[in-house]
Design an enzyme around this catalytic site. Structure first.
Site, short mmCIF file in Angstrom:
data_model
loop_
_atom_site.label_atom_id
_atom_site.label_comp_id
_atom_site.label_asym_id
_atom_site.label_seq_id
_atom_site.Cartn_x
_atom_site.Cartn_y
_atom_site.Cartn_z
N GLU A 93 0.83 -1.21 0.00
CA GLU A 93 0.00 0.00 0.00
C GLU A 93 0.85 1.25 0.00
O GLU A 93 1.90 1.27 0.63
CB GLU A 93 -0.78 0.06 1.31
CG GLU A 93 -2.12 -0.56 1.25
CD GLU A 93 -2.83 -0.42 2.58
OE1 GLU A 93 -2.71 0.62 3.24
OE2 GLU A 93 -3.52 -1.38 2.93
N CYS A 106 3.44 8.44 1.29
CA CYS A 106 3.69 7.50 2.39
C CYS A 106 3.91 6.14 1.74
O CYS A 106 3.03 5.64 1.05
CB CYS A 106 2.48 7.48 3.33
SG CYS A 106 2.63 6.24 4.62
N CYS A 113 4.63 -7.11 7.83
CA CYS A 113 5.49 -6.64 8.91
C CYS A 113 5.65 -7.74 9.94
O CYS A 113 4.74 -8.52 10.16
CB CYS A 113 4.87 -5.40 9.56
SG CYS A 113 5.95 -4.60 10.77
N CYS A 117 2.87 -5.26 16.43
CA CYS A 117 2.24 -4.29 17.34
C CYS A 117 0.73 -4.59 17.42
O CYS A 117 0.09 -4.82 16.40
CB CYS A 117 2.47 -2.87 16.84
SG CYS A 117 4.22 -2.43 16.77
N CYS A 120 -2.00 -2.55 15.28
CA CYS A 120 -1.71 -2.26 13.87
C CYS A 120 -2.32 -3.28 12.92
O CYS A 120 -2.27 -4.49 13.15
CB CYS A 120 -0.19 -2.21 13.68
SG CYS A 120 0.31 -1.82 11.99
N CYS A 334 -2.80 2.82 7.91
CA CYS A 334 -1.82 1.85 7.42
C CYS A 334 -2.34 0.42 7.35
O CYS A 334 -2.88 -0.11 8.29
CB CYS A 334 -0.60 1.82 8.34
SG CYS A 334 -0.07 3.42 8.84
N1 SAH Z 1 7.04 0.19 11.45
C1 SAH Z 1 7.17 1.62 11.48
C2 SAH Z 1 6.44 2.36 10.38
C3 SAH Z 1 5.09 1.90 9.95
S1 SAH Z 1 3.71 2.28 10.96
C4 SAH Z 1 6.77 2.14 12.84
O1 SAH Z 1 6.37 1.35 13.68
O2 SAH Z 1 6.94 3.31 13.11
C5 SAH Z 1 3.49 4.02 10.86
C6 SAH Z 1 2.90 4.62 12.13
O3 SAH Z 1 1.50 4.27 12.27
C7 SAH Z 1 3.57 4.13 13.39
O4 SAH Z 1 3.74 5.21 14.29
C8 SAH Z 1 2.56 3.14 13.94
O5 SAH Z 1 2.75 2.89 15.28
C9 SAH Z 1 1.27 3.84 13.59
N2 SAH Z 1 0.08 2.99 13.63
C10 SAH Z 1 -0.03 1.68 13.35
N3 SAH Z 1 -1.28 1.26 13.51
C11 SAH Z 1 -2.00 2.32 13.89
C12 SAH Z 1 -3.37 2.53 14.21
N4 SAH Z 1 -4.24 1.54 14.18
N5 SAH Z 1 -3.74 3.77 14.56
C13 SAH Z 1 -2.86 4.80 14.59
N6 SAH Z 1 -1.57 4.66 14.29
C14 SAH Z 1 -1.13 3.44 13.96
#
Ligand code: SAH
Length: 343
Positions: A93, A106, A113, A117, A120, A334
């Protein structure tokens, strides 16, 4: 799809000439081909190359340009979300956003991944593979072409953990920076990481002063480790230490991303601890109203609640902003489009 075929997009200029020499292409043809590939154009659309030659290329070689597998345009702010198909069936994406200062892309760094987390969408959708540097820049080229724009800012915040694909990501940033490439200055690139400390240390030695964004999400080690498994290994105190070194070396503020989750990390205690940890450091806190992802059980805090959390951080001496939600009507969050496509 034949994965044994050579992907011309991945070759250096020397390799490309060597590879094509049996085809007897003249130098001007090779240069035409290079020019098209640099724009991310598929063989079939290289209009000044004779069709027989294009057909021969398609037959012999793998076309590494990205194919648009899905596209959503926001009616609210014109944000465009793309689902791209890599030549091997992996999906990624990318998002194109328009700001006052120009277009920002972006981009994804991995198909999937591995960080897991809990909040996510990318975590639940499986890991395919790392992207090559050309596949990362290919996203920008494909969006530039499709939308007829010229992206001036890049955020490595799409699907994937950039520092888990370190070499390709650094090669991408160097290529994107070069005048022959996308000619985007390092200051207009941001790399977002969940906190892989060794990667941040390596990055510091590269002399590529991109903005570092670190996904924080909690100021408490134990809570953070529950939300972000990677934090068990790379602890918060050490992470903040290395971020402070990064900001003092580059002279640039580190951005801490903080997804505000209702009733989870938006309490007074969280604000107070953030202030205690970060006050006096060269940083900026970016509050993201959490995007509710099915199955996570997390929900978005009310806007007033997020604003008052931000105000508390400001009152405590921290620079804090609330991220503007872009393309909410098309789920620009994301990984959600990819996740849907894979389901
Ligand atoms: N792996 C990297 C970059 C990709 S995620 C990282 O962890 O930073 C990009 C951003 O979106 C990160 O800050 C991540 O924590 C955040 N993110 C992921 N899922 C999310 C969600 N459901 N709501 C808000 N932010 C989210």
């Amino acid at each position: 799809m034949d994965i044994r075929r050579i992907n011309l997009n991945e070759l250096s200029p020397e390799e490309l000439r060597k590879e094509l020499s049996p085809m007897g292409l003249r130098e001007f043809r090779v240069r035409q081909l290079e020019k098209w590939m640099a724009l991310g154009v598929p063989f079939g659309q290289m209009t000044d190359i004779p069709s027989a030659m294009r057909a021969e290329l398609s037959e012999k070689y793998l076309d590494g340009s990205l194919k648009t597998a899905g596209k959503l345009v926001s009616a609210v702010d014109g944000t465009v979300k793309y689902l791209f198909d890599l030549h091997d069936g992996n999906l990624i994406e990318s998002v194109l956003m328009k700001y006052k200062y120009g277009y920002s892309a972006c981009v994804s760094t991995q198909a999937g991944c591995r960080m897991g987390c809990t909040f996510c969408a990318s975590a639940g959708a499986g890991f395919g593979r790392d992207l090559t540097a050309r596949e990362i820049s290919g996203q920008i080229k494909a969006m530039n072409r499709d939308a007829g724009v010229n992206v001036g800012h890049v955020v490595l915040m799409g699907v994937g953990e950039p520092l888990d694909n370190y070499d390709n990501v650094v090669a991408f940033m160097r290529e994107a920076h070069s005048p022959e490439g996308l000619n985007i200055s390092y200051r207009k690139m941001s790399l977002s990481t969940c906190g892989l400390i060794p990667g941040i240390e390596k990055l510091m030695a590269e002399d590529i002063p991109v903005t570092l964004s670190v996904s924080l999400h909690s100021p408490f080690q134990d809570e953070r480790a529950r939300m972000m498994p990677v934090a068990r290994k790379y602890r918060l105190d050490k992470l903040l230490e290395i971020c402070n070194i990064y900001s003092s070396r580059t002279g640039r503020r580190v951005t801490y991303e903080y997804a505000v989750i209702s009733g989870v990390n938006d309490t007074d205690a969280h604000a107070a601890e953030l202030i205690r940890l970060l006050r006096g450091t060269l940083c900026h806190v970016n509050l993201i109203p959490v995007n509710p992802v099915e199955g996570t059980g997390y929900s978005r805090a009310r806007r007033e609640k997020i604003d008052s959390f931000r105000q508390r951080l400001e009152d405590g001496g921290l620079a804090a902003t609330v991220r503007r939600a872009m393309g909410r009507d098309i789920e620009a969050a994301c990984g959600q489009l990819r996740r849907q496509a894979m389901e």
